[in-house]
Design a protein around this motif. Structure first.
Motif, PDB file in Angstrom:
ATOM      1  N   GLY A  29      55.676  37.206  38.292  1.00 55.59           N
ATOM      2  CA  GLY A  29      54.232  37.108  38.192  1.00 55.59           C
ATOM      3  C   GLY A  29      53.658  36.231  39.283  1.00 55.59           C
ATOM      4  O   GLY A  29      54.243  35.203  39.638  1.00 55.59           O
ATOM      5  N   VAL A  30      52.527  36.652  39.858  1.00 59.29           N
ATOM      6  CA  VAL A  30      51.777  35.847  40.827  1.00 59.29           C
ATOM      7  C   VAL A  30      50.385  35.631  40.247  1.00 59.29           C
ATOM      8  O   VAL A  30      49.710  36.593  39.847  1.00 59.29           O
ATOM      9  CB  VAL A  30      51.685  36.551  42.195  1.00 59.29           C
ATOM     10  CG1 VAL A  30      50.875  35.700  43.170  1.00 59.29           C
ATOM     11  CG2 VAL A  30      53.078  36.827  42.760  1.00 59.29           C
ATOM     12  N   TYR A  31      49.960  34.376  40.216  1.00 62.55           N
ATOM     13  CA  TYR A  31      48.698  34.029  39.561  1.00 62.55           C
ATOM     14  C   TYR A  31      47.777  33.310  40.547  1.00 62.55           C
ATOM     15  O   TYR A  31      48.231  32.546  41.397  1.00 62.55           O
ATOM     16  CB  TYR A  31      48.953  33.120  38.358  1.00 62.55           C
ATOM     17  CG  TYR A  31      49.807  33.758  37.293  1.00 62.55           C
ATOM     18  CD1 TYR A  31      49.232  34.360  36.176  1.00 62.55           C
ATOM     19  CD2 TYR A  31      51.201  33.770  37.411  1.00 62.55           C
ATOM     20  CE1 TYR A  31      50.020  34.948  35.199  1.00 62.55           C
ATOM     21  CE2 TYR A  31      51.997  34.366  36.436  1.00 62.55           C
ATOM     22  CZ  TYR A  31      51.397  34.949  35.330  1.00 62.55           C
ATOM     23  OH  TYR A  31      52.180  35.546  34.366  1.00 62.55           O
ATOM     24  N   VAL A  32      46.479  33.554  40.401  1.00 63.06           N
ATOM     25  CA  VAL A  32      45.481  32.836  41.182  1.00 63.06           C
ATOM     26  C   VAL A  32      44.612  32.039  40.213  1.00 63.06           C
ATOM     27  O   VAL A  32      44.248  32.524  39.132  1.00 63.06           O
ATOM     28  CB  VAL A  32      44.628  33.790  42.042  1.00 63.06           C
ATOM     29  CG1 VAL A  32      43.908  34.827  41.199  1.00 63.06           C
ATOM     30  CG2 VAL A  32      43.651  33.002  42.905  1.00 63.06           C
TER      31      VAL A  32
ATOM     32  N   LEU B 207      47.978  38.736  39.408  1.00 61.52           N
ATOM     33  CA  LEU B 207      47.721  39.666  40.501  1.00 61.52           C
ATOM     34  C   LEU B 207      48.736  40.798  40.503  1.00 61.52           C
ATOM     35  O   LEU B 207      49.928  40.584  40.234  1.00 61.52           O
ATOM     36  CB  LEU B 207      47.783  38.929  41.837  1.00 61.52           C
ATOM     37  CG  LEU B 207      46.761  37.806  42.044  1.00 61.52           C
ATOM     38  CD1 LEU B 207      47.039  37.077  43.354  1.00 61.52           C
ATOM     39  CD2 LEU B 207      45.339  38.360  42.033  1.00 61.52           C
ATOM     40  N   ASN B 208      48.271  41.988  40.816  1.00 59.03           N
ATOM     41  CA  ASN B 208      49.182  43.116  40.995  1.00 59.03           C
ATOM     42  C   ASN B 208      49.825  43.031  42.373  1.00 59.03           C
ATOM     43  O   ASN B 208      49.161  42.706  43.362  1.00 59.03           O
ATOM     44  CB  ASN B 208      48.426  44.442  40.870  1.00 59.03           C
ATOM     45  CG  ASN B 208      47.923  44.690  39.462  1.00 59.03           C
ATOM     46  OD1 ASN B 208      48.632  44.448  38.504  1.00 59.03           O
ATOM     47  ND2 ASN B 208      46.693  45.175  39.352  1.00 59.03           N
ATOM     48  N   VAL B 209      51.129  43.311  42.458  1.00 59.28           N
ATOM     49  CA  VAL B 209      51.823  43.320  43.746  1.00 59.28           C
ATOM     50  C   VAL B 209      52.557  44.647  43.898  1.00 59.28           C
ATOM     51  O   VAL B 209      52.971  45.267  42.914  1.00 59.28           O
ATOM     52  CB  VAL B 209      52.818  42.147  43.867  1.00 59.28           C
ATOM     53  CG1 VAL B 209      52.107  40.815  43.796  1.00 59.28           C
ATOM     54  CG2 VAL B 209      53.891  42.217  42.793  1.00 59.28           C
ATOM     55  N   SER B 210      52.716  45.070  45.145  1.00 58.27           N
ATOM     56  CA  SER B 210      53.399  46.335  45.413  1.00 58.27           C
ATOM     57  C   SER B 210      54.423  46.149  46.529  1.00 58.27           C
ATOM     58  O   SER B 210      54.218  45.374  47.472  1.00 58.27           O
ATOM     59  CB  SER B 210      52.391  47.420  45.806  1.00 58.27           C
ATOM     60  OG  SER B 210      51.633  47.014  46.921  1.00 58.27           O
TER      61      SER B 210
END
Length: 565
Positions: free
Chosen positions: A188-191, A209-212
């Protein structure tokens, strides 16, 4: 509390320059190395201090001294690392072996004698260099499951003998015992919008955040559109080719427009720094959702030596007319790396997700003393108790102190005080300040002056005066009264206290103190007949258990035993 940035850089650079010996130490076990926990792993209120080595789900494996030295300390505890041996080595390092079942040979004999000398299961011993010398490869103990262990394994760590700083065993060449070709996993990546004026992607709350995945193997997140101060956080773990479980990551580094912004790597740190884990992670999210998100910024600086931060401590100011790129690199000790790029753009967006509502009637400034009182209850927070300022919910209802909740971490002790003018002196003798969690009551050591009770704690929540008039319980699953038990190797009882908890336990065989080992996890007391205390024929056993407010229970029985084989 402020710590200059150059100090954080200085500490990390000093640790990185140490040339640790790579081929000096052997493995403490003679089975292939598998990790159930690695150095720096995020644990409740602390970073993990070493390796947790798998022992094939069983106890009794041989544990070896990893190099020449001498046993400098032995600690036997019902909590923490349980039965633990410390060996000082002539090159300035100390190896530590925890959760042991028992020591071996003369070491075990010395431990047993000390138990009986001090008439206590929990003991701690220190030795001089010439008192208990060991050689590399010598069997010093057998692996176990003692203390706070959640299953059979060996806790193994290294310390600098002089400073007591804990050191990653990988730095001593233990990477050669493992194979790792796998990249860390960023789940997970959070802002985070970091002030009330900032909106991020239409939200005033932290966002996932969505990541691809990109063709070059890196990851790209959705664009972050913001208009003020923001920070980022990640949820991540690491695996290797042989251990088959999720462990902590070794290194995290962020970059803002190509420049290092915030980072850390788990090489070494002190025990005094352990609790700063609650500042590093999103503590509120952890308590609510059991997810540990590592924050890549400091709203207020804290003294965690292995962190490297720029002058803004990882906090980003998103300004007009400047498109920016934020990059996160997460690495393991073997150099496997995961990279996430996050484009950032300034814009004034409407707010569709409002900030979480705050229910509070007081405000705490982290850098100042604070004292709050209602009715007969009060709390005192010394300056530096908390990492950040926050809105405090404080109330007294139905003889209970409602002191916010455990979503705000405390770094140091604060004092809860309750005055009781209704009870008699005799009743007060059996009372303590307890923390209430649903139906569970957590005992806190409480000191009293006349009618005022005080306790020092580190957890926000509900507190109340609790009376404990119930004596501990002692049971024996298989009664031995009047029986011959010559074939048994042990005698075992279960002990339990319903309210304040067990303070002490003592067993006596034919009027003499005997060693009963206590396992806090199973609540069992065990005496091993190999101690040689049991008499031929009739034996009178007495066990006395006392709880934390002085209630006492005595269990007595008589059994028979033959020493003849």
């Amino acid at each position: 509390m402020r710590f200059p940035v150059f100090f954080l850089f200085f500490c990390t650079s000093v640790f990185a320059q140490v040339d640790y010996p790579k081929d000096y130490f052997r493995s403490p076990l003679d089975i292939p190395m598998q990790l159930s926990g690695n150095f720096g792993e995020l644990r409740p209120n602390h970073f993990h201090a070493g390796f947790d080595l798998r022992t094939q789900q069983k106890e009794g494996l041989k544990v070896y001294a990893v190099a020449d030295g001498y046993v400098s300390r032995i600690k036997i505890s019902t909590f923490g690392n349980g039965k633990t041996i410390y060996i000082n080595h002539p090159n300035g390092y100390t190896s530590v072996y925890g959760h042991l079942k028992m020591a071996n040979g003369e070491i075990e004999n010395y431990i047993k004698k000390t138990h009986y000398k001090e008439a206590s299961f929990e003991i701690e011993m220190f030795f001089k260099p010439d008192e208990m010398v060991v050689k590399k490869g010598e069997i010093i103990a057998f692996s176990g499951n003692t203390g706070a262990s959640e299953g059979p394994h060996l806790h193994f760590e290294f310390r600098d003998t002089k400073t007591e700083f804990i050191i990653n065993p990988m730095l001593f060449g233990y990477d050669k015992f493992l194979k790792d070709t796998k990249k860390p996993v960023v789940s997970g990546v959070y802002v985070y919008p970091l002030d009330s004026k900032t909106t991020v992607n239409h939200s005033k709350r932290p966002l996932l955040l969505n990541v691809s995945l990109q063709k070059d193997g890196t990851y790209l997140s959705d664009k972050v559109v913001a208009n003020g101060t923001i920070g980022f956080g990640i949820s991540a773990y690491d695996t290797d080719d042989v251990s088959f479980n999720n462990n902590g990551v070794y290194k995290v580094q962020s970059f803002y427009n190509g420049k290092p912004n915030f980072g850390y790597e788990f090489n070494t740190y002190s025990f005094d720094e352990m609790r700063y884990i609650n500042a590093l992670i999103d503590y509120s999210r952890y308590k609510k959702m059991q997810q540990r998100v590592q924050k890549l910024f400091m709203k207020n600086p804290y003294n965690l030596s292995f962190i490297q931060a720029d002058e803004n401590k990882g906090v980003l100011q998103v300004t007009p007319n400047l498109a920016s790129l934020y990059r996160i690199e997460v690495s393991d000790f073997f150099g496997n790396k995961k990279t996430i790029a996050i484009p950032i753009q300034y814009d004034l967006l409407s707010t569709t997700i409002s900030p979480e509502p705050v229910q509070s009637n007081y405000f705490v400034k982290a850098n100042k003393d604070s004292n709050f009182a209602l009715a007969n209850m009060s709390v005192f927070f010394p300056a530096g108790t908390f990492y950040e300022d926050f809105d405090l919910n404080f109330d007294v209802k139905n003889d209970t102190l409602f002191l916010h909740d455990d979503t705000v971490p405390a770094h140091t002790n604060f004092t809860v005080s309750i005055e009781d003018t209704k009870s008699t002196e005799a009743q007060r003798e059996k009372m303590f300040i307890g923390r209430i969690e649903g139906k569970k009551i957590n005992y806190n050591p409480t000191y009293r002056k006349d009618s005022i009770f005080n306790t020092k704690v580190k957890i926000l929540g509900k507190y109340a005066l609790v009376a404990d008039t119930i004596a501990p319980k002692i049971t024996m699953a298989v009664p031995v009264e009047g029986k011959w038990i010559s074939e048994q190797k042990t005698i075992q009882l279960s002990i339990y206290d319903e309210v304040s908890g067990i303070k002490s336990y003592n067993g006596y065989l034919n009027g003499k103190w005997v060693l009963f080992e206590y396992d806090n996890k199973t609540r069992k007391l065990t005496h091993y007949f190999t101690d040689g205390i049991v008499a031929e024929g009739a034996n009178d056993l007495k066990v006395v258990v006392i709880d934390n407010v002085g209630n006492s229970t005595t269990f007595e029985t008589r059994f028979f035993r033959s020493q003849k084989k």
